[in-house]
Design an enzyme around this catalytic site. Structure first.
Site, PDB file in Angstrom:
ATOM      1  N   LYS A  31       0.756  -4.720   3.286  1.00 13.45           N
ATOM      2  CA  LYS A  31       0.577  -2.761   3.506  1.00 13.45           C
ATOM      3  C   LYS A  31      -0.799  -2.466   4.142  1.00 13.45           C
ATOM      4  O   LYS A  31      -0.306  -1.691   4.674  1.00 13.45           O
ATOM      5  CB  LYS A  31       0.591  -2.480   2.064  1.00 13.45           C
ATOM      6  CG  LYS A  31       1.425  -2.497   1.147  1.00 13.45           C
ATOM      7  CD  LYS A  31       1.830  -1.746  -1.087  1.00 13.45           C
ATOM      8  CE  LYS A  31       3.086  -2.236  -0.795  1.00 13.45           C
ATOM      9  NZ  LYS A  31       3.150  -2.285  -2.184  1.00 13.45           N
ATOM     10  N   GLN A  48      -0.698  -0.571  -6.876  1.00 11.29           N
ATOM     11  CA  GLN A  48       0.036  -2.316  -7.003  1.00 11.29           C
ATOM     12  C   GLN A  48       0.345  -2.392  -8.875  1.00 11.29           C
ATOM     13  O   GLN A  48      -0.607  -2.177  -9.053  1.00 11.29           O
ATOM     14  CB  GLN A  48      -0.605  -3.050  -6.587  1.00 11.29           C
ATOM     15  CG  GLN A  48      -0.334  -3.733  -6.078  1.00 11.29           C
ATOM     16  CD  GLN A  48       0.769  -4.378  -5.565  1.00 11.29           C
ATOM     17  OE1 GLN A  48       1.046  -3.119  -4.689  1.00 11.29           O
ATOM     18  NE2 GLN A  48       2.276  -4.951  -6.047  1.00 11.29           N
ATOM     19  N   ASP A  79       5.026   6.643  -3.716  1.00 11.74           N
ATOM     20  CA  ASP A  79       6.082   5.559  -4.258  1.00 11.74           C
ATOM     21  C   ASP A  79       7.243   6.045  -4.836  1.00 11.74           C
ATOM     22  O   ASP A  79       8.222   5.735  -5.120  1.00 11.74           O
ATOM     23  CB  ASP A  79       5.329   5.257  -5.468  1.00 11.74           C
ATOM     24  CG  ASP A  79       4.804   3.286  -5.412  1.00 11.74           C
ATOM     25  OD1 ASP A  79       5.645   2.976  -4.568  1.00 11.74           O
ATOM     26  OD2 ASP A  79       3.930   2.756  -6.149  1.00 11.74           O
TER      27      ASP A  79
END
Ligand code: NAD
Length: 311
Positions: free
Chosen positions: A54, A98, A124
């Protein structure tokens, strides 16, 4: 005729390329690039890899990415304090924590942390405010994997409106938002799960079938109407030779990869489905690359929305 394979790598690159002018315009106007903070707790190998890719993709797209690490011994309060600092940061438009979090943080840690992220920075798309907006069809930040699948269908000229869509899996991060996105695009949607009766018969009604359960090779030919579009979200690492040999016929190209590496990441769709589906996303190289592209797209959107909100 074998299914058309939908190339997620190419679609992911196209999404990123289409973002470039927006990143440049934002950077000129704001005097800084869009920014994302990636929070990594502990040293889980898989998470390190995900966060690393990422960071790399963000850098290549002109987006600032900062890694914020906490040790595996950190408490949930340490993590909530970090999230609070990032919520107040001017240079970070997006925050990604995460998963998975260390078990010691408690069973409800992920929910508490996702709930604590400012909805305007929730790249997200997991915050209840953003999920609620998705239900009402007015979302700005939507979970990356399902929104990437919609982009893939659009960019592959696959019609959604008026079709029958079946989603197998009802998780908060894939199945439910996927079903809502398809519904918002005027598909007639059925959501299946572990207690659905006669799942193959339900799945066979689908023009668009999305498999998101995490069970390698579960979706066989019986589940698929000839010509249907099949989206394979599953990514399960498998090192058991018996499972691999049950799924792939001798000589299959993935067997060579297994011999080399000793494990494979498998999708939920059985390889035989390629013979009946009209279009199919491969694993790897299908849905996976879209998720990161959409994370970056959400970061740019969050940056633009925040800039506009300031007037
Ligand atoms: P999850 O475990 O949270 O949810 C799985 C869902 O599948 C549940 O709703 C469950 O009801 C359903 N299910 C399980 N067994 C079933 C059965 N026998 N019949 C019918 N339904 C069944 O998983 P998730 O987080 O939604 O992820 C699903 C898969 O997608 C996993 O393999 C995950 O690794 C993968 N994934 C991939 C990406 C990507 O970027 N490619 C992103 C997210 C998740």
């Amino acid at each position: 005729m074998p299914a058309r394979l939908l190339d997620g790598v190419a679609v992911g690159q196209a999404i990123r390329a289409s973002m470039r002018p927006e990143v440049e315009a934002f950077t000129r106007e704001a005097g800084r690039p869009p920014g994302i903070a990636l929070v990594l707790v502990g040293n889980d190998g898989g998470s390190e890899l995900y966060v690393g890719s990422k960071m790399k993709s963000a850098g290549e797209s002109g987006i600032r990415a900062d890694l914020e690490r906490l040790p595996a011994t950190a408490s949930i309060d340490d993590l909530l304090r970090l999230v609070d600092r990032l919520n107040r940061s001017d240079v970070h438009d997006g925050i990604l924590v995460q998963s998975p979090l260390p078990k010691e943080m408690g069973a409800d840690a992920e929910r508490r942390v996702f709930d604590a992220i400012d909805p305007a920075k929730d790249v997200d798309g997991f915050h209840p405010t953003n999920v609620g907006r998705l239900v009402q069809g007015r979302a700005s930040l939507v979970a990356c994997t399902p929104s990437g699948i919609i982009e893939m269908l659009d960019r592959s000229n696959i019609e959604i409106a008026g079709t029958r869509a079946v989603v197998i899996g009802r998780s908060d991060i894939v199945g439910k938002p996927m079903a809502l996105l398809l519904l918002n695009r005027h598909a007639t949607v059925t959501v299946c799960h572990s207690r659905t009766k006669d799942l193959p018969a339900v799945a066979r009604e689908a023009d668009i079938l999305v498999a998101a359960l995490g069970r390698p090779g579960f979706v066989t030919k019986d589940f698929v109407k000839p010509g249907a579009t099949v989206i394979d979200v599953g990514t399960t690492p498998v090192s058991d030779r018996a499972v691999i040999e049950r799924l792939f016929a001798p000589g299959h190209r993935r067997l060579a990869a297994f011999e080399k590496r000793g494990s494979l990441v498998l999708g939920d769709v059985h390889p035989e489905v390629e013979e009946v589906a009209g279009a199919l996303t491969p694993v790897p190289g299908g849905v996976g690359p879209l998720t990161i592209a959409m994370l970056l797209k959400n970061t740019v959107r969050a940056a633009q929305d925040r800039l506009r909100a300031r007037g």
